[in-house]
Design a protein around this motif. Structure first.
Motif, PDB file in Angstrom:
ATOM      1  N   LEU A 134      89.846 -50.176  63.627  1.00  0.00           N
ATOM      2  CA  LEU A 134      91.410 -49.983  63.109  1.00  0.00           C
ATOM      3  C   LEU A 134      92.165 -50.118  64.245  1.00  0.00           C
ATOM      4  O   LEU A 134      93.357 -50.952  64.478  1.00  0.00           O
ATOM      5  CB  LEU A 134      91.487 -48.768  62.567  1.00  0.00           C
ATOM      6  CG  LEU A 134      90.874 -48.529  61.061  1.00  0.00           C
ATOM      7  CD1 LEU A 134      91.133 -47.332  60.481  1.00  0.00           C
ATOM      8  CD2 LEU A 134      91.180 -49.557  60.044  1.00  0.00           C
ATOM      9  N   ASN A 135      91.893 -49.687  65.549  1.00  0.00           N
ATOM     10  CA  ASN A 135      92.734 -49.800  66.771  1.00  0.00           C
ATOM     11  C   ASN A 135      92.729 -51.322  67.365  1.00  0.00           C
ATOM     12  O   ASN A 135      93.909 -51.626  67.595  1.00  0.00           O
ATOM     13  CB  ASN A 135      92.041 -48.974  67.830  1.00  0.00           C
ATOM     14  CG  ASN A 135      92.517 -47.448  67.857  1.00  0.00           C
ATOM     15  OD1 ASN A 135      93.856 -47.179  68.238  1.00  0.00           O
ATOM     16  ND2 ASN A 135      91.641 -46.558  67.262  1.00  0.00           N
ATOM     17  N   VAL A 136      91.630 -51.943  67.227  1.00  0.00           N
ATOM     18  CA  VAL A 136      91.756 -53.462  67.593  1.00  0.00           C
ATOM     19  C   VAL A 136      92.568 -54.200  66.585  1.00  0.00           C
ATOM     20  O   VAL A 136      93.315 -55.131  66.795  1.00  0.00           O
ATOM     21  CB  VAL A 136      90.298 -53.834  67.762  1.00  0.00           C
ATOM     22  CG1 VAL A 136      90.408 -55.395  67.860  1.00  0.00           C
ATOM     23  CG2 VAL A 136      89.406 -53.104  68.807  1.00  0.00           C
ATOM     24  N   ARG A 150      86.354 -57.786  59.531  1.00  0.00           N
ATOM     25  CA  ARG A 150      86.044 -58.769  60.499  1.00  0.00           C
ATOM     26  C   ARG A 150      84.993 -58.121  61.544  1.00  0.00           C
ATOM     27  O   ARG A 150      84.221 -58.652  62.417  1.00  0.00           O
ATOM     28  CB  ARG A 150      87.533 -58.898  61.400  1.00  0.00           C
ATOM     29  CG  ARG A 150      88.274 -60.044  60.604  1.00  0.00           C
ATOM     30  CD  ARG A 150      89.419 -60.151  61.322  1.00  0.00           C
ATOM     31  NE  ARG A 150      90.165 -61.228  60.393  1.00  0.00           N
ATOM     32  CZ  ARG A 150      90.154 -62.491  60.694  1.00  0.00           C
ATOM     33  NH1 ARG A 150      88.989 -63.129  61.517  1.00  0.00           N
ATOM     34  NH2 ARG A 150      90.813 -63.434  60.104  1.00  0.00           N
ATOM     35  N   LEU A 151      84.806 -56.700  61.540  1.00  0.00           N
ATOM     36  CA  LEU A 151      83.968 -56.112  62.271  1.00  0.00           C
ATOM     37  C   LEU A 151      82.632 -56.321  61.822  1.00  0.00           C
ATOM     38  O   LEU A 151      81.767 -56.669  62.544  1.00  0.00           O
ATOM     39  CB  LEU A 151      84.168 -54.528  62.195  1.00  0.00           C
ATOM     40  CG  LEU A 151      83.007 -53.634  62.744  1.00  0.00           C
ATOM     41  CD1 LEU A 151      82.681 -53.808  64.071  1.00  0.00           C
ATOM     42  CD2 LEU A 151      83.198 -52.287  62.363  1.00  0.00           C
ATOM     43  N   VAL A 152      82.398 -56.395  60.550  1.00  0.00           N
ATOM     44  CA  VAL A 152      81.192 -56.783  60.086  1.00  0.00           C
ATOM     45  C   VAL A 152      80.836 -58.201  60.233  1.00  0.00           C
ATOM     46  O   VAL A 152      79.944 -58.706  60.340  1.00  0.00           O
ATOM     47  CB  VAL A 152      81.251 -56.388  58.399  1.00  0.00           C
ATOM     48  CG1 VAL A 152      79.852 -56.742  57.924  1.00  0.00           C
ATOM     49  CG2 VAL A 152      81.294 -54.805  58.298  1.00  0.00           C
ATOM     50  N   ALA A 153      82.104 -59.274  59.771  1.00  0.00           N
ATOM     51  CA  ALA A 153      81.698 -60.444  59.818  1.00  0.00           C
ATOM     52  C   ALA A 153      81.186 -61.127  61.061  1.00  0.00           C
ATOM     53  O   ALA A 153      80.567 -62.114  61.063  1.00  0.00           O
ATOM     54  CB  ALA A 153      82.991 -61.198  59.112  1.00  0.00           C
ATOM     55  N   LEU A 157      83.384 -56.413  67.922  1.00  0.00           N
ATOM     56  CA  LEU A 157      84.843 -56.663  68.083  1.00  0.00           C
ATOM     57  C   LEU A 157      85.266 -57.106  69.616  1.00  0.00           C
ATOM     58  O   LEU A 157      84.598 -56.505  70.425  1.00  0.00           O
ATOM     59  CB  LEU A 157      85.180 -55.060  67.932  1.00  0.00           C
ATOM     60  CG  LEU A 157      85.192 -54.307  66.729  1.00  0.00           C
ATOM     61  CD1 LEU A 157      85.664 -52.736  67.024  1.00  0.00           C
ATOM     62  CD2 LEU A 157      86.226 -55.111  65.717  1.00  0.00           C
ATOM     63  N   PRO A 158      86.365 -57.855  69.667  1.00  0.00           N
ATOM     64  CA  PRO A 158      87.084 -58.227  70.939  1.00  0.00           C
ATOM     65  C   PRO A 158      87.696 -57.090  71.616  1.00  0.00           C
ATOM     66  O   PRO A 158      88.515 -56.583  70.889  1.00  0.00           O
ATOM     67  CB  PRO A 158      87.670 -59.640  70.573  1.00  0.00           C
ATOM     68  CG  PRO A 158      88.152 -59.285  69.231  1.00  0.00           C
ATOM     69  CD  PRO A 158      87.048 -58.506  68.478  1.00  0.00           C
ATOM     70  N   PHE A 199      83.349 -58.750  74.389  1.00  0.00           N
ATOM     71  CA  PHE A 199      83.105 -58.704  73.124  1.00  0.00           C
ATOM     72  C   PHE A 199      82.043 -57.483  73.118  1.00  0.00           C
ATOM     73  O   PHE A 199      80.895 -57.278  73.555  1.00  0.00           O
ATOM     74  CB  PHE A 199      82.357 -59.801  72.598  1.00  0.00           C
ATOM     75  CG  PHE A 199      82.236 -59.982  71.136  1.00  0.00           C
ATOM     76  CD1 PHE A 199      83.296 -60.007  70.167  1.00  0.00           C
ATOM     77  CD2 PHE A 199      80.886 -59.604  70.689  1.00  0.00           C
ATOM     78  CE1 PHE A 199      82.879 -60.011  68.680  1.00  0.00           C
ATOM     79  CE2 PHE A 199      80.681 -59.593  69.212  1.00  0.00           C
ATOM     80  CZ  PHE A 199      81.696 -59.838  68.372  1.00  0.00           C
ATOM     81  N   LEU A 200      82.514 -56.503  72.344  1.00  0.00           N
ATOM     82  CA  LEU A 200      81.326 -55.450  72.046  1.00  0.00           C
ATOM     83  C   LEU A 200      80.582 -55.622  70.801  1.00  0.00           C
ATOM     84  O   LEU A 200      81.052 -55.703  69.674  1.00  0.00           O
ATOM     85  CB  LEU A 200      82.345 -54.269  71.822  1.00  0.00           C
ATOM     86  CG  LEU A 200      81.702 -52.959  71.466  1.00  0.00           C
ATOM     87  CD1 LEU A 200      80.651 -52.352  72.453  1.00  0.00           C
ATOM     88  CD2 LEU A 200      82.610 -51.606  70.988  1.00  0.00           C
ATOM     89  N   GLU A 201      79.337 -55.804  70.913  1.00  0.00           N
ATOM     90  CA  GLU A 201      78.568 -56.236  69.862  1.00  0.00           C
ATOM     91  C   GLU A 201      78.252 -54.974  68.930  1.00  0.00           C
ATOM     92  O   GLU A 201      77.811 -53.920  69.496  1.00  0.00           O
ATOM     93  CB  GLU A 201      76.982 -56.752  70.376  1.00  0.00           C
ATOM     94  CG  GLU A 201      76.212 -57.236  69.146  1.00  0.00           C
ATOM     95  CD  GLU A 201      74.951 -57.813  69.535  1.00  0.00           C
ATOM     96  OE1 GLU A 201      74.506 -59.096  69.077  1.00  0.00           O
ATOM     97  OE2 GLU A 201      74.308 -57.332  70.505  1.00  0.00           O
ATOM     98  N   VAL A 202      78.318 -55.246  67.533  1.00  0.00           N
ATOM     99  CA  VAL A 202      77.997 -53.949  66.587  1.00  0.00           C
ATOM    100  C   VAL A 202      77.262 -54.657  65.592  1.00  0.00           C
ATOM    101  O   VAL A 202      77.651 -55.400  64.576  1.00  0.00           O
ATOM    102  CB  VAL A 202      79.153 -53.200  66.169  1.00  0.00           C
ATOM    103  CG1 VAL A 202      78.872 -52.213  65.134  1.00  0.00           C
ATOM    104  CG2 VAL A 202      80.150 -52.803  67.080  1.00  0.00           C
TER     105      VAL A 202
END
Length: 367
Positions: A134-136, A150-153, A157-158, A199-202
């Motif tokens: 949400l912050n991003v 977009r986090l899931v897709a 997150l960048p 890029f933070l991978e989740v």
């Protein structure tokens, strides 16, 4: 209350009640207990949806979190993929359950037991990832649902650098104050949690069940309408009220845009006793305000409300019941009956209703 003093535990330590591999329901599963009245409602709905889609009208489907916990993700995704719905909407809890299922294939904790232990909602992965999304998303100009989708897709997150964010805020404070403020909020989060740019991978283990991710992929609005303090992500120290507000505001206005297209369209409220009627009535009033300024009106819309509560009151023939009648306190019926168009209420389980609706729609063609 200082949330940084809370003990936040990993999701791997939480016992869950809903499992993707066990509880997801295939869209071709026969409905179990559908009354004749509910089947009549489905038969009425199908040609109305077909006509609305052919004429470019809105077909909106709103639902509560139990629809997701009940394993309806495959059916909701199929309704989007086949073009039957133009807009989906849920509450904050629906967003969380959808994300947890996509992330780990499990959701729904034991509230009673975990409150007694001071553990309810205090889970690291859910609180950290959704609040960060949400912050991003607030900085990138996304709504609440799209931010999580977009986090899931994207499986992550960048994360911009603090220098990039500070430069943007300094250069655009006058011409884009909202994004500038969001940039500074994100800057604070990055510093406070020691995040590195890049890029933070989740990694999501079950993305095929992510309704929000499917909506992003298909370009269909899936909006979230949270209430502050209602959802477990507010317990996490990364929670930022401004980011929640910015993303939720964008979703509310996007919802209102879809309501503006409801002339001769279809609105379905399935198992949403509070969020759906409350957001709808403000959105319709705003949309009528603008339509009237153009010499037009929003009319001919059909509203279908589905929930478990029994009701024998005929809202169309008898109008609003008196205050001494229990039917008066079915808030969703009372609200939707005041919204013009035509409202009907059906008692049904959301699983059976949505399965029957999809299966009948799948027999049709849009072209």
């Amino acid at each position: 209350m200082n949330r940084f003093e809370l003990i936040i535990k990993p999701l791997s330590e939480r016992k869950n009640k809903v499992f993707a591999e066990r509880d997801m329901i295939s869209p071709d599963t026969p409905p179990r207990h559908l009354s004749d009245r509910a089947r009549d409602t489905v038969e009425t709905l199908v040609p109305l949806i077909l006509q609305a889609r052919r004429e470019g009208r809105s077909v909106m489907l709103t639902f509560g979190a139990h629809t997701i916990k009940n394993g309806m993700a495959p059916t909701l995704i199929a309704l989007m993929e086949e073009g039957w719905c133009t807009h989906l909407a849920t509450n904050g809890a629906g967003i969380i359950h959808d994300w947890e299922l996509a992330f780990q294939g499990q959701t729904s904790e034991d509230v009673r037991a975990n409150v007694c232990r001071g553990e309810f909602g205090t889970w690291q992965e859910t609180g950290f990832n959704l609040n960060l999304a949400l912050n991003v998303g607030a900085w990138r100009g996304f709504g609440y649902g799209e931010s999580v989708g977009r986090l899931v897709a994207d499986d992550g997150l960048p994360i911009p650098s603090t220098e990039e964010l500070e430069t943007f805020a300094a250069e655009h404070m006058r011409d884009d104050p909202q994004r500038s403020a969001a940039a500074l909020d994100l800057c604070t989060v990055i510093r406070r949690f020691g995040l590195q740019p890049g890029f933070l991978e989740v990694k999501h283990r079950y993305p095929q069940y992510g309704i929000q991710a499917a909506a992003v992929r298909l370009g269909i609005p899936f909006t979230a309408h949270p209430m502050f303090g209602h959802d477990i992500i507010y317990t996490h120290p990364m929670n930022c009220g401004a980011a929640v507000g910015r993303t939720a505001e964008r979703d509310f206005l996007r919802f209102a845009d879809s309501v503006a297209g409801l002339t001769d369209g279809v609105y379905m409220s399935v198992g949403s006793a509070v969020m759906s009627p409350m957001v709808f009535e403000k959105s319709l009033s705003m949309s009528q305000n603008l339509a009237l300024q153009r010499g037009e009106t929003i009319h001919g819309h059909r509203i279908f409300v589905v929930d478990l509560a029994e009701s024998t009151w005929d809202w169309n023939q008898s109008g609003e019941p008196p205050m001494d009648n229990p039917a008066y306190y079915l808030r969703y019926c009372k609200t939707f009956s005041r919204m013009g168009g035509q409202m009907s209420y059906t008692t049904a389980d959301n699983r059976d209703f949505l399965l029957a609706l999809y299966q009948e729609l799948s027999k049709q063609t849009l072209r």
